[in-house]
Design a protein around this motif. Sequence first.
Motif, PDB file in Angstrom:
ATOM      1  N   GLN A 198       0.827  -1.206   0.000  1.00  0.00           N
ATOM      2  CA  GLN A 198       0.000   0.000   0.000  1.00  0.00           C
ATOM      3  C   GLN A 198       0.864   1.260   0.000  1.00  0.00           C
ATOM      4  OE1 GLN A 198      -2.403   1.059   3.517  1.00  0.00           O
ATOM      5  NE2 GLN A 198      -4.193   0.936   2.181  1.00  0.00           N
ATOM      6  N   ILE A 199       1.974   1.245   0.750  1.00  0.00           N
ATOM      7  CA  ILE A 199       2.880   2.390   0.763  1.00  0.00           C
ATOM      8  C   ILE A 199       3.437   2.647  -0.632  1.00  0.00           C
ATOM      9  CG2 ILE A 199       5.160   3.168   1.546  1.00  0.00           C
ATOM     10  CD1 ILE A 199       4.529   1.825   4.226  1.00  0.00           C
ATOM     11  N   ALA A 200       3.882   1.581  -1.305  1.00  0.00           N
ATOM     12  CA  ALA A 200       4.442   1.739  -2.656  1.00  0.00           C
ATOM     13  C   ALA A 200       3.406   2.342  -3.603  1.00  0.00           C
ATOM     14  CB  ALA A 200       4.930   0.399  -3.181  1.00  0.00           C
ATOM     15  N   LEU A 201       2.156   1.922  -3.448  1.00  0.00           N
ATOM     16  CA  LEU A 201       1.103   2.438  -4.321  1.00  0.00           C
ATOM     17  C   LEU A 201       0.803   3.905  -4.022  1.00  0.00           C
ATOM     18  CD1 LEU A 201      -1.009   1.753  -6.504  1.00  0.00           C
ATOM     19  CD2 LEU A 201      -2.573   1.146  -4.651  1.00  0.00           C
ATOM     20  N   LYS A 202       0.695   4.251  -2.726  1.00  0.00           N
ATOM     21  CA  LYS A 202       0.341   5.624  -2.368  1.00  0.00           C
ATOM     22  C   LYS A 202       1.496   6.598  -2.576  1.00  0.00           C
ATOM     23  CE  LYS A 202      -3.216   4.667   1.109  1.00  0.00           C
ATOM     24  NZ  LYS A 202      -3.583   4.792   2.531  1.00  0.00           N
ATOM     25  N   ALA A 203       2.705   6.170  -2.181  1.00  0.00           N
ATOM     26  CA  ALA A 203       3.831   7.098  -2.201  1.00  0.00           C
ATOM     27  C   ALA A 203       4.478   7.224  -3.575  1.00  0.00           C
ATOM     28  CB  ALA A 203       4.883   6.662  -1.174  1.00  0.00           C
ATOM     29  N   GLN A 204       4.438   6.154  -4.378  1.00  0.00           N
ATOM     30  CA  GLN A 204       5.127   6.178  -5.667  1.00  0.00           C
ATOM     31  C   GLN A 204       4.246   5.804  -6.840  1.00  0.00           C
ATOM     32  OE1 GLN A 204       8.126   7.381  -5.946  1.00  0.00           O
ATOM     33  NE2 GLN A 204       8.461   7.585  -3.740  1.00  0.00           N
ATOM     34  N   GLY A 205       3.015   5.345  -6.582  1.00  0.00           N
ATOM     35  CA  GLY A 205       2.124   4.997  -7.678  1.00  0.00           C
ATOM     36  C   GLY A 205       2.539   3.752  -8.418  1.00  0.00           C
ATOM     37  N   VAL A 206       3.147   2.786  -7.719  1.00  0.00           N
ATOM     38  CA  VAL A 206       3.617   1.570  -8.378  1.00  0.00           C
ATOM     39  C   VAL A 206       3.062   0.338  -7.668  1.00  0.00           C
ATOM     40  CG1 VAL A 206       5.737   2.665  -9.168  1.00  0.00           C
ATOM     41  CG2 VAL A 206       5.743   1.433  -6.992  1.00  0.00           C
ATOM     42  N   ALA A 207       2.883  -0.735  -8.456  1.00  0.00           N
ATOM     43  CA  ALA A 207       2.611  -2.058  -7.908  1.00  0.00           C
ATOM     44  C   ALA A 207       3.942  -2.793  -7.828  1.00  0.00           C
ATOM     45  CB  ALA A 207       1.641  -2.824  -8.798  1.00  0.00           C
ATOM     46  N   LEU A 208       4.103  -3.626  -6.817  1.00  0.00           N
ATOM     47  CA  LEU A 208       5.392  -4.265  -6.572  1.00  0.00           C
ATOM     48  C   LEU A 208       5.561  -5.573  -7.336  1.00  0.00           C
ATOM     49  CD1 LEU A 208       5.739  -3.564  -2.745  1.00  0.00           C
ATOM     50  CD2 LEU A 208       6.930  -2.434  -4.625  1.00  0.00           C
ATOM     51  N   GLY A 209       4.662  -5.854  -8.257  1.00  0.00           N
ATOM     52  CA  GLY A 209       4.787  -7.065  -9.070  1.00  0.00           C
ATOM     53  C   GLY A 209       3.927  -6.969 -10.309  1.00  0.00           C
ATOM     54  N   ARG A 210       4.201  -7.866 -11.270  1.00  0.00           N
ATOM     55  CA  ARG A 210       3.392  -7.901 -12.492  1.00  0.00           C
ATOM     56  C   ARG A 210       2.169  -8.795 -12.331  1.00  0.00           C
ATOM     57  NH1 ARG A 210       8.731  -7.717 -14.304  1.00  0.00           N
ATOM     58  NH2 ARG A 210       9.169  -5.981 -15.728  1.00  0.00           N
ATOM     59  N   ARG A 211       2.289  -9.837 -11.522  1.00  0.00           N
ATOM     60  CA  ARG A 211       1.160 -10.721 -11.218  1.00  0.00           C
ATOM     61  C   ARG A 211       1.214 -10.998  -9.718  1.00  0.00           C
ATOM     62  NH1 ARG A 211      -2.847 -13.221 -13.455  1.00  0.00           N
ATOM     63  NH2 ARG A 211      -3.497 -15.344 -12.935  1.00  0.00           N
TER      64      ARG A 211
END
Length: 466
Positions: free
Chosen positions: A153-166
Amino acid sequence: MTAIETARPTAPRIVIVGAGPAGIRAAETLVKAGLRPVVVDEGARAGGQIYRRPPAGFQRSAEQLYGSEAGKARSLHDLFDRMAATGALEHVAQSSVLAVGGGGKDAGLHVLTPDGRRVLPCDRLILATGATDRLAPLPGWQAPGVYSLGAAQIALKAQGVALGRRIVLAGSGPLLTLVAVQLRKAGADIAAVLDTAPLTRQAAALPALLARPVFALRGMMMRARLGRLYRSGVTLQEIETDENGPVAIRWTSAAGRVQRSECDMVGLGWHLRAETQLAGLAGCRFEYSELWSQWLPQADRMGRVADGVYLAGDGLRILGADGAEIAGRLAATACLQDLGLAAPDPAADLQRLARMERFATGIARAFPWPAAQVQALPDATVICRCEGVTAGHLRQTAAYGGAEANRVKSLGRIGMGRCQGRFCQIAAAELIAGQAGCKPAEIGRLRDQAPVRPAPVGAWVQDAPP
């Protein structure tokens, strides 16, 4: 007098640790009373985990980041920013409190700032330290590419990224559903959402969950959006990995069928674990909560835990963001009362708090800690990722040294690593208790030690400039 209390100037020196919903409302209450608190927070900008703010210039809107909570997030952000900009409070950002207490020139809070260590004198201390993910280990969870739900959730909120492709998300609790919906909305490919809580447990908790009907309905609607991706009552078996990280996760369905979901990222989390290290150093008492399967600090209804020390938010009662705001106001109100200053009437907030607690009880019952799954872990499973301690080594240590948490720690190094037991202590307690044939409450709680965050040696040698 406690170790944090020093000679008092004309105005009391009040420090709030944490700038999430609880810390912001506590600061607001004190400022309205004419006081100027110091707010210490690890983030660059106030908001906490639930309302974490991205860097300046980030293009996603508040609605995209916080969904239905966008209005609350904006309100809290704007409130804190106004207080800081007008000098109504002192904001010590990107800083961690390492220790509480000391004597002489070291009396107060020891804070690691970007410029070095700083000692903050303190007459009254409000701890609004929040909570972290509660994690249950399983084979393969130590591999790169396995994260907590909070980290995703931090990666999504702070950087707008998902931490994996699947992505596979596994665990239990409201955060599991929320992170899944947020990632899907952002365009991530979610392969499965695996909940260890049976639907029967969730249904049985519904009367308590209806203490907050709108919130409960919102959760059901989010769950419905996941469709067949969501599976309840599962038993997690293993995260299959190669040199690059996860390739799949094996699990058993509620009907007993073995399943395999391919993925390159796994997010894990079983609701929340109260962040209590500073509370322990400040002299708080703890009791083991069978409901939450963890040690929680003891306080009165307003958050008083010791002379001059108050707790608010998920570090005391795991009630979520709305409950944290209420608890923050109550803790600050208690502080004002104890100082003999004019304070708001807490009656309405105490009524709201009772409703939040009924709902939280429902959450805990609906999404229980998977004790049986943890106790059945194979001996080769890594329990402490910091020190590489396995379940087998932990069982052997408990059998040799006795079923007491701190003795097992000293002999087997569980909880001695970088996280100081934040992510392994609860699972370790289950395994030690299983080995001894007793309950986790009977093995005790790991003692809190400073520094509660990793700190460079130089921070203790050279202080930050005044």
